[in-house]
Design a protein around this motif. Structure first.
Motif, PDB file in Angstrom:
ATOM      1  N   SER A 200       0.967  -1.060  -0.151  1.00  0.00           N
ATOM      2  CA  SER A 200       0.034   0.014   0.008  1.00  0.00           C
ATOM      3  C   SER A 200       0.802   1.336  -0.060  1.00  0.00           C
ATOM      4  O   SER A 200       2.219   1.131   0.397  1.00  0.00           O
ATOM      5  CB  SER A 200      -0.992  -0.001   1.192  1.00  0.00           C
ATOM      6  N   GLY A 201       0.243   2.556  -0.322  1.00  0.00           N
ATOM      7  CA  GLY A 201       1.201   3.673  -0.394  1.00  0.00           C
ATOM      8  C   GLY A 201       1.680   4.064   0.788  1.00  0.00           C
ATOM      9  O   GLY A 201       3.000   4.162   0.799  1.00  0.00           O
ATOM     10  N   GLY A 202       0.901   3.933   1.961  1.00  0.00           N
ATOM     11  CA  GLY A 202       1.417   4.438   3.225  1.00  0.00           C
ATOM     12  C   GLY A 202       2.530   3.538   3.675  1.00  0.00           C
ATOM     13  O   GLY A 202       3.584   3.923   4.172  1.00  0.00           O
TER      14      GLY A 202
ATOM     15  N   ILE B 114       5.645   4.315   1.703  1.00  0.00           N
ATOM     16  CA  ILE B 114       6.224   5.841   2.244  1.00  0.00           C
ATOM     17  C   ILE B 114       7.059   5.484   3.453  1.00  0.00           C
ATOM     18  O   ILE B 114       8.125   5.918   3.626  1.00  0.00           O
ATOM     19  CB  ILE B 114       4.912   6.735   2.634  1.00  0.00           C
TER      20      ILE B 114
ATOM     21  N   PHE C 205      -0.368  14.723   2.290  1.00  0.00           N
ATOM     22  CA  PHE C 205      -0.946  13.407   2.494  1.00  0.00           C
ATOM     23  C   PHE C 205      -0.010  12.278   2.280  1.00  0.00           C
ATOM     24  O   PHE C 205       0.342  12.116   0.885  1.00  0.00           O
ATOM     25  CB  PHE C 205      -2.497  12.964   1.998  1.00  0.00           C
ATOM     26  N   HIS C 206       0.431  11.789   3.194  1.00  0.00           N
ATOM     27  CA  HIS C 206       1.301  10.425   2.918  1.00  0.00           C
ATOM     28  C   HIS C 206       0.980   9.019   3.349  1.00  0.00           C
ATOM     29  O   HIS C 206       1.740   8.026   3.705  1.00  0.00           O
ATOM     30  CB  HIS C 206       2.857  10.732   3.435  1.00  0.00           C
ATOM     31  N   GLY C 207      -0.335   8.944   3.729  1.00  0.00           N
ATOM     32  CA  GLY C 207      -0.776   7.612   4.365  1.00  0.00           C
ATOM     33  C   GLY C 207      -1.096   7.594   5.659  1.00  0.00           C
ATOM     34  O   GLY C 207      -1.083   8.541   6.598  1.00  0.00           O
TER      35      GLY C 207
ATOM     36  N   GLU D 140       4.684  15.798  -2.577  1.00  0.00           N
ATOM     37  CA  GLU D 140       3.929  15.343  -3.685  1.00  0.00           C
ATOM     38  C   GLU D 140       3.969  16.311  -4.839  1.00  0.00           C
ATOM     39  O   GLU D 140       3.933  17.703  -4.394  1.00  0.00           O
ATOM     40  CB  GLU D 140       2.362  15.280  -3.262  1.00  0.00           C
TER      41      GLU D 140
ATOM     42  N   GLU E 266      -4.841  14.580  -1.557  1.00  0.00           N
ATOM     43  CA  GLU E 266      -5.982  14.845  -0.370  1.00  0.00           C
ATOM     44  C   GLU E 266      -5.754  16.189   0.167  1.00  0.00           C
ATOM     45  O   GLU E 266      -6.784  16.847   0.411  1.00  0.00           O
ATOM     46  CB  GLU E 266      -5.741  13.971   0.796  1.00  0.00           C
TER      47      GLU E 266
ATOM     48  N   ASP F  72       6.496  11.531  -3.742  1.00  0.00           N
ATOM     49  CA  ASP F  72       5.128  10.639  -3.538  1.00  0.00           C
ATOM     50  C   ASP F  72       4.490  10.737  -4.717  1.00  0.00           C
ATOM     51  O   ASP F  72       3.602  11.903  -4.697  1.00  0.00           O
ATOM     52  CB  ASP F  72       4.687  11.227  -2.082  1.00  0.00           C
TER      53      ASP F  72
ATOM     54  N   VAL G  11       2.373   8.332  -5.458  1.00  0.00           N
ATOM     55  CA  VAL G  11       1.182   7.403  -5.120  1.00  0.00           C
ATOM     56  C   VAL G  11       0.044   7.791  -5.764  1.00  0.00           C
ATOM     57  O   VAL G  11      -0.670   6.877  -6.456  1.00  0.00           O
ATOM     58  CB  VAL G  11       0.775   7.321  -3.669  1.00  0.00           C
ATOM     59  N   GLN G  12      -0.443   8.971  -5.866  1.00  0.00           N
ATOM     60  CA  GLN G  12      -1.631   9.401  -6.538  1.00  0.00           C
ATOM     61  C   GLN G  12      -1.347   9.981  -7.959  1.00  0.00           C
ATOM     62  O   GLN G  12      -2.177   9.894  -8.914  1.00  0.00           O
ATOM     63  CB  GLN G  12      -2.387  10.165  -5.763  1.00  0.00           C
TER      64      GLN G  12
ATOM     65  N   LYS H  68      -1.275   2.813  -5.948  1.00  0.00           N
ATOM     66  CA  LYS H  68      -2.468   3.128  -6.738  1.00  0.00           C
ATOM     67  C   LYS H  68      -2.632   2.660  -7.966  1.00  0.00           C
ATOM     68  O   LYS H  68      -2.879   1.436  -8.184  1.00  0.00           O
ATOM     69  CB  LYS H  68      -2.795   4.627  -6.451  1.00  0.00           C
TER      70      LYS H  68
END
Ligand code: PLP
Length: 438
Positions: free
Chosen positions: A113-115, A118, A141-143, A216, A221, A255, A257-258, A284
């Motif tokens: 998972s992203g978190g 991280i 937002f990092h998880g 990011e 988020e 990051d 992730v998104q 993701k």
């Protein structure tokens, strides 16, 4: 007397309320049944145009046939092997990621998972640099792991009640041009906000104690805010960060992730600046919803992260790796980076023209198919209340959109990257009709 059809959403949600943890919140009171491309059906058979993409996961749409086939084929052969042995899909995926990642980032660690990824990136940065402090940004937002929560500053809600959080993390203001942290005007500034990094070194953390700066490239988020997008000069914020990190031996972590896997019209958003980070975190969109995330870095750094210093039982799972390979192949085969750019530009233009009429739209921003639309009140303050009504009006008309931002005042458009122009138009007309009734 006609029989009243049972509302299966309601029945199932009532059952779920008894046994599914309430902390696992959902945006809509819908129980999803199945999905195809840009559409999602609930258990009552109602069809929704899904412009949430499972929060930037379904980049190639729901249940793309190539991804479904890759998962089923691999599941027939081998589902899991953990750290007992390696597997071919993992090796092929690592080779592919090395090809796609910026510059010399050629070595991959995979987990779920992203978190979690991280956390892994921070552990790696601390271990290889032998330094402890980390600089992150407000709005980040990092998880939701404890380390992810400590790095996160998108909303105090995410942190409140979990203190004390891991130490050694320092936040500075993100270059959010619509609400410039140093009071400059977008378009005419000289990137004065960058001084905040230097000030942090002067006032609260010595650069030689900083293991990494994490950010990011477009805040997710925190409100769909692209990094310093109002600065029009040559060397932007990312380039300046790169130089600063090189000067002080600090690792630059992005990051993605998104933002990764084509969401912004590039494989990775950091490519918009032509900067190579030291560590990149992905999740993701990588595997179309099979749990997968990763840390990508250069071989020389990864080698310093000694065998067994970190690990993951499910990381590099052959089914998830096969889903990732198929998803990446679809992005290439269907030319989806270009589609994200072309339709992203079209979407931005259409929403900007709506903003002329609806003064409560304060800002329209984002790369590719990652568009944020910020709602403001008459005084220019964030207006989450009106935005919540917009999301409800869209849902009534069978369009799913998510909010974000510290006051839930930004609506995000993140359709799949293979959305068609017709589907985008369908969503835009629902959106415009919803705007007209607010
Ligand atoms: C930028 C960013 N980083 C990290 C995460 C955490 O990812 P996950 O929910 O997979 O743990 C998210 C999730 O939304 C994210 O958007």
């Amino acid at each position: 007397m006609s029989a009243v059809k049972e509302d299966m959403n309601k029945t199932l949600l009532e059952r779920g309320a008894k046994h599914v943890s309430a902390t696992n919140a959902r945006a809509f009171d819908i129980v999803a049944s199945h999905g195809k491309g840009s559409y999602l059906w609930d258990v009552n058979g109602t069809r929704y145009l899904d412009f949430t993409s499972g929060i930037a996961v379904n980049n190639v749409g729901h249940c793309h046939p190539d991804v479904v086939a890759a998962i089923s084929e691999q599941a027939k052969k081998l589902i899991h092997v953990a750290m007992v042995a390696s597997n071919e899909p993992l090796i092929r995926l690592a080779e592919k990621l090395a090809e796609l990642a910026p510059g010399n980032l050629d070595t991959v660690f995979l987990n779920n998972s992203g978190g979690e990824a991280i956390d892994a990136a921070i552990k790696m940065a601390r271990f290889v640099s032998k330094r402890s402090n980390i600089i992150a940004f407000t709005g980040a937002f990092h998880g939701r792991t404890l380390l992810g929560t400590a790095l996160t500053a998108a909303k105090s809600h995410y942190r409140d009640g979990f203190e004390p959080l891991p130490a050694g993390i320092h936040h500075i203001s993100y270059p959010y041009c619509y609400r410039c942290p140093v009071g400059q005007k977008a378009g005419s500034c000289k990137l004065e906000c960058f001084d905040l990094v230097e000030k942090a070194f002067k006032h609260f953390v010595k650069p030689e104690s900083v293991a990494a700066i994490i950010l990011e490239p477009q805040m997710g988020e925190g409100g769909y805010v692209p990094l310093a997008s109002g600065y029009s000069g040559k060397d932007g914020y990312m380039q300046r960060l790169r130089e600063l990190c090189d000067k002080h031996g600090i690792l630059l972590i992005v990051d993605e992730v998104q933002t990764g896997f084509g969401r912004t019209g590039e494989w990775f958003a950091v490519n918009h600046w032509n900067v190579v980070p030291d560590i990149m975190v992905v999740a993701k969109g990588i595997a179309s919803g099979m749990p997968m995330a990763g840390v990508i870095s250069r071989a020389e750094l990864m080698k310093k992260w000694l065998p067994g210093k970190h690990g993951s039982t499910y990381g590099g799972n052959p089914v998830a790796c096969s889903a990732a390979l198929a998803s990446i192949n679809v992005i290439e085969k269907e030319n989806l980076l270009q589609n994200a750019r072309t339709l992203g530009a079209y979407l931005t233009e259409r929403v900007k023209s709506m903003a002329q009429k609806y003064k409560f739209i304060g800002d329209v921003r984002g790369f590719g198919l990652m568009l944020g639309i910020e709602f403001v009140d008459a005084a220019g303050m964030p207006d989450g209340e009106r935005l919540s009504r917009l999301v409800d009006e869209c849902e009534k008309r069978r369009l799913l959109l998510l909010d974000c931002g510290p006051s839930d005042h930004v609506v995000r458009f993140l359709p799949p990257l293979n959305v068609s122009k017709e589907e985008l138009d369908e969503g835009l007309s629902i959106f415009e009709e919803a705007l007209s009734v607010l």
